[in-house]
Design an enzyme around this catalytic site. Structure first.
Site, PDB file in Angstrom:
ATOM      1  N   GLU A  16       0.738  -1.174   0.054  1.00 55.47           N
ATOM      2  CA  GLU A  16      -0.025  -0.143   0.029  1.00 55.47           C
ATOM      3  C   GLU A  16       1.014   1.322  -0.043  1.00 55.47           C
ATOM      4  O   GLU A  16       1.680   1.172   0.792  1.00 55.47           O
ATOM      5  CB  GLU A  16      -0.871  -0.047   1.289  1.00 55.47           C
ATOM      6  CG  GLU A  16      -2.001   0.965   1.263  1.00 55.47           C
ATOM      7  CD  GLU A  16      -3.018   0.709   2.420  1.00 55.47           C
ATOM      8  OE1 GLU A  16      -3.176   1.583   3.205  1.00 55.47           O
ATOM      9  OE2 GLU A  16      -3.162  -0.363   3.055  1.00 55.47           O
ATOM     10  N   ASP A  45      -4.894   9.480   9.050  1.00 56.49           N
ATOM     11  CA  ASP A  45      -3.581   9.226   9.559  1.00 56.49           C
ATOM     12  C   ASP A  45      -3.064   9.615  10.979  1.00 56.49           C
ATOM     13  O   ASP A  45      -3.451  10.719  11.198  1.00 56.49           O
ATOM     14  CB  ASP A  45      -2.454   9.837   8.475  1.00 56.49           C
ATOM     15  CG  ASP A  45      -2.766   9.568   7.010  1.00 56.49           C
ATOM     16  OD1 ASP A  45      -3.286   8.136   6.771  1.00 56.49           O
ATOM     17  OD2 ASP A  45      -2.333   9.747   5.965  1.00 56.49           O
TER      18      ASP A  45
END
EC number: 4.2.1.20
Length: 243
Positions: A31, A42
């Site tokens: 990824e 995030d």
């Protein structure tokens, strides 16, 4: 079925070198995070890595160019994790056309709601690039059935109600949710967010079809100690292979 090891790396000036290390040490799918100025999903480690990549001048065009130049040297599949704004700015069809050209297996768009994801999939259906579904722990049964019905590639189950990188604070009903998902689909169901240790992997991959490990791998590549990183990657692969 072999349990999937899906490591996450930031798309930075070293990402091709890092991909090759992952490819040689047990990754099934890599990824690649596309750096973005407002990465809402995030945690701090990935956010900082993204900010550094932006300062290095890394853009989606840079990532596409590097993948184009090196795709024949990467044996495993790779996906992009990107926020929707980057796709819109590039142009939806142009973005997926370029993904197909450079060998991208799929795209994960964490900030795009399910209904809009379905519209996007319809628009870009002529390209051989999968749009990977994310399922949160708060999704109800009706929503799960709907998402699973249209899922492709693999299903990414978010293990907690938080941003990435928290240490193993998994949702208490996670395993039940994973079992429920697997009962409704034939494609792999993987778990991600907060997975770091051998214990985490053993705990979750007994139920899930694989794990996504992000912050821990990003942190290790940032420390630039490839020997330690390779040792960690081999440990992850060995742990998954024992399940």
């Amino acid at each position: 079925m072999t349990k999937l090891f899906i490591p996450y790396i930031m798309g930075n000036k070293s990402f091709i070198k890092n991909m090759k290390i992952l490819d040689e040490n047990g990754a099934d799918i890599i990824e690649i995070g596309v750096p973005f100025s407002d990465p809402v999903a995030d945690g701090p480690i990935i956010m900082e890595a993204g900010n550094r990549a932006i300062k290095q001048g890394v853009t989606i065009n840079y990532i596409f160019n590097e993948l184009s130049n090196n795709k024949d040297e990467i044996n495993c599949k790779y996906v992009l994790m990107t926020y929707y704004n980057i796709i819109v700015s590039y142009g939806e069809e142009a973005f997926f056309k370029e993904c197909e050209k450079v060998g991208v297996y799929g795209v994960i768009i964490p900030d795009l709601p399910y209904e809009l994801t379905q519209k996007l999939k319809h628009k870009i259906s002529k390209f051989d690039v999968k749009v990977i579904s994310l399922i949160s722990m708060t999704a109800n049964d009706d929503r799960i059935k709907e998402i699973v019905k249209h899922a492709e590639g693999f299903i990414y189950t978010v293990t907690m109600n938080a941003t990435t990188g928290k240490n193993g604070t998994f949702h208490p009903q996670l395993k039940d949710k994973l079992k429920h998902l697997k009962a409704h689909t034939d494609i792999p169901v993987v778990a991600g967010f907060g997975i770091r240790t051998k214990e985490h992997i053993k705990d979750l991959a007994t139920v899930a079809d694989g794990v996504v490990i992000g912050s821990e791998i990003v942190k290790r590549f940032c420390q630039d100690n490839n020997e330690d990183t390779i040792h960690y990657l081999k440990q992850v692969r060995e742990t998954l292979d024992t399940l």
